[in-house]
Design a protein around this motif. Structure first.
Motif, PDB file in Angstrom:
ATOM      1  N   ILE A   9      67.124  80.025  18.192  1.00  0.00           N
ATOM      2  CA  ILE A   9      68.035  78.900  17.979  1.00  0.00           C
ATOM      3  C   ILE A   9      67.627  77.729  18.869  1.00  0.00           C
ATOM      4  O   ILE A   9      67.643  76.576  18.444  1.00  0.00           O
ATOM      5  N   LYS A  10      67.232  78.025  20.095  1.00  0.00           N
ATOM      6  CA  LYS A  10      66.765  76.970  21.007  1.00  0.00           C
ATOM      7  C   LYS A  10      65.568  76.245  20.400  1.00  0.00           C
ATOM      8  O   LYS A  10      65.476  75.016  20.441  1.00  0.00           O
ATOM      9  N   GLU A  11      64.658  77.003  19.786  1.00  0.00           N
ATOM     10  CA  GLU A  11      63.485  76.396  19.151  1.00  0.00           C
ATOM     11  C   GLU A  11      63.897  75.491  17.989  1.00  0.00           C
ATOM     12  O   GLU A  11      63.398  74.372  17.849  1.00  0.00           O
ATOM     13  N   VAL A  12      64.830  75.966  17.165  1.00  0.00           N
ATOM     14  CA  VAL A  12      65.337  75.149  16.051  1.00  0.00           C
ATOM     15  C   VAL A  12      65.945  73.861  16.592  1.00  0.00           C
ATOM     16  O   VAL A  12      65.645  72.764  16.112  1.00  0.00           O
ATOM     17  N   MET A  13      66.794  73.986  17.586  1.00  0.00           N
ATOM     18  CA  MET A  13      67.519  72.826  18.099  1.00  0.00           C
ATOM     19  C   MET A  13      66.603  71.826  18.796  1.00  0.00           C
ATOM     20  O   MET A  13      66.944  70.654  18.907  1.00  0.00           O
ATOM     21  N   SER A  14      65.433  72.263  19.231  1.00  0.00           N
ATOM     22  CA  SER A  14      64.489  71.332  19.870  1.00  0.00           C
ATOM     23  C   SER A  14      63.990  70.279  18.873  1.00  0.00           C
ATOM     24  O   SER A  14      63.510  69.224  19.275  1.00  0.00           O
ATOM     25  N   ASP A  15      64.138  70.551  17.580  1.00  0.00           N
ATOM     26  CA  ASP A  15      63.758  69.564  16.558  1.00  0.00           C
ATOM     27  C   ASP A  15      64.796  68.460  16.395  1.00  0.00           C
ATOM     28  O   ASP A  15      64.571  67.509  15.651  1.00  0.00           O
ATOM     29  N   PHE A  16      65.949  68.614  17.037  1.00  0.00           N
ATOM     30  CA  PHE A  16      67.062  67.676  16.871  1.00  0.00           C
ATOM     31  C   PHE A  16      67.530  67.201  18.244  1.00  0.00           C
ATOM     32  O   PHE A  16      68.578  67.614  18.743  1.00  0.00           O
ATOM     33  N   PRO A  17      66.770  66.314  18.865  1.00  0.00           N
ATOM     34  CA  PRO A  17      67.011  65.952  20.268  1.00  0.00           C
ATOM     35  C   PRO A  17      68.337  65.250  20.544  1.00  0.00           C
ATOM     36  O   PRO A  17      68.784  65.237  21.690  1.00  0.00           O
ATOM     37  N   LYS A  18      68.978  64.688  19.543  1.00  0.00           N
ATOM     38  CA  LYS A  18      70.248  63.999  19.798  1.00  0.00           C
ATOM     39  C   LYS A  18      71.438  64.959  19.842  1.00  0.00           C
ATOM     40  O   LYS A  18      72.543  64.549  20.172  1.00  0.00           O
ATOM     41  N   ILE A  19      71.213  66.220  19.508  1.00  0.00           N
ATOM     42  CA  ILE A  19      72.294  67.205  19.578  1.00  0.00           C
ATOM     43  C   ILE A  19      72.347  67.757  20.994  1.00  0.00           C
ATOM     44  O   ILE A  19      71.353  68.243  21.529  1.00  0.00           O
ATOM     45  N   GLN A  20      73.526  67.658  21.606  1.00  0.00           N
ATOM     46  CA  GLN A  20      73.744  68.182  22.949  1.00  0.00           C
ATOM     47  C   GLN A  20      74.097  69.667  22.835  1.00  0.00           C
ATOM     48  O   GLN A  20      74.925  70.051  22.013  1.00  0.00           O
ATOM     49  N   LEU A  21      73.467  70.491  23.672  1.00  0.00           N
ATOM     50  CA  LEU A  21      73.613  71.936  23.574  1.00  0.00           C
ATOM     51  C   LEU A  21      74.415  72.509  24.730  1.00  0.00           C
ATOM     52  O   LEU A  21      74.248  72.083  25.872  1.00  0.00           O
ATOM     53  N   ALA A  22      75.247  73.500  24.414  1.00  0.00           N
ATOM     54  CA  ALA A  22      75.988  74.194  25.471  1.00  0.00           C
ATOM     55  C   ALA A  22      76.078  75.679  25.134  1.00  0.00           C
ATOM     56  O   ALA A  22      76.126  76.075  23.967  1.00  0.00           O
ATOM     57  N   PHE A  23      76.125  76.487  26.182  1.00  0.00           N
ATOM     58  CA  PHE A  23      76.203  77.938  26.092  1.00  0.00           C
ATOM     59  C   PHE A  23      77.517  78.403  26.712  1.00  0.00           C
ATOM     60  O   PHE A  23      77.925  77.895  27.750  1.00  0.00           O
ATOM     61  N   ILE A  24      78.157  79.365  26.064  1.00  0.00           N
ATOM     62  CA  ILE A  24      79.380  79.951  26.616  1.00  0.00           C
ATOM     63  C   ILE A  24      79.233  81.464  26.560  1.00  0.00           C
ATOM     64  O   ILE A  24      78.965  82.026  25.498  1.00  0.00           O
ATOM     65  N   ASN A  25      79.398  82.106  27.705  1.00  0.00           N
ATOM     66  CA  ASN A  25      79.446  83.559  27.746  1.00  0.00           C
ATOM     67  C   ASN A  25      80.915  83.946  27.596  1.00  0.00           C
ATOM     68  O   ASN A  25      81.729  83.669  28.481  1.00  0.00           O
ATOM     69  N   ALA A  26      81.246  84.565  26.475  1.00  0.00           N
ATOM     70  CA  ALA A  26      82.648  84.906  26.193  1.00  0.00           C
ATOM     71  C   ALA A  26      83.200  85.899  27.210  1.00  0.00           C
ATOM     72  O   ALA A  26      84.418  85.979  27.390  1.00  0.00           O
ATOM     73  N   ASP A  27      82.333  86.616  27.908  1.00  0.00           N
ATOM     74  CA  ASP A  27      82.806  87.513  28.970  1.00  0.00           C
ATOM     75  C   ASP A  27      83.346  86.715  30.155  1.00  0.00           C
ATOM     76  O   ASP A  27      84.241  87.169  30.857  1.00  0.00           O
ATOM     77  N   HIS A  28      82.809  85.515  30.373  1.00  0.00           N
ATOM     78  CA  HIS A  28      83.245  84.652  31.479  1.00  0.00           C
ATOM     79  C   HIS A  28      84.414  83.753  31.084  1.00  0.00           C
ATOM     80  O   HIS A  28      85.118  83.240  31.950  1.00  0.00           O
TER      81      HIS A  28
END
Length: 119
Positions: free
Chosen positions: A50-69
């Motif tokens: 998914i990170k590789e896919v999203m690298s093609d779309f630089p204007k999209i801001q990315l965030a990660f959430i660990n549902a355990d946290h």
């Protein structure tokens, strides 16, 4: 030695509360959330793709959430399984994919949304 957490943080902002999630989504024209859990094999195998896919779309801001946290994230975003990927445009959810994601189909969906939202 780098840990999985180090890798995730090098890829995306990690969010630790519902307030951080809401602020992130509402303060970016294009916002993408990747929701995972610590012991989820599918989550960890899919993240680099998914990170590789999203690298093609630089204007999209990315965030990660660990549902355990952030256990309240499941109820807040109506999440029933992980991983979940959600794309927002101007604070509105426009794409949601969960669990088993076909990466190339996901790329095409994101591409359509991305180019429709460019001015």
């Amino acid at each position: 030695m780098a840990t999985e957490g180090d890798y995730i943080l090098s890829v995306m902002n990690e969010l630790f509360s519902i307030e951080e999630v809401d602020n992130f989504v509402n303060h970016h024209h294009l916002a993408f959330l990747y929701i995972s859990q610590t012991n989820c094999g599918v989550c960890h195998a899919l993240l680099p793709k998914i990170k590789e896919v999203m690298s093609d779309f630089p204007k999209i801001q990315l965030a990660f959430i660990n549902a355990d946290h952030v256990p309240a994230i499941a109820g807040h975003l109506s999440i029933f399984t992980v991983p979940v990927m959600i794309l927002y445009v101007d604070g509105k959810e426009v794409l949601r994919e969960a669990r088993f994601v076909h990466v190339e189909q996901f790329r095409e969906k994101v591409k359509k949304i991305y180019f429709l939202t460019q001015e």
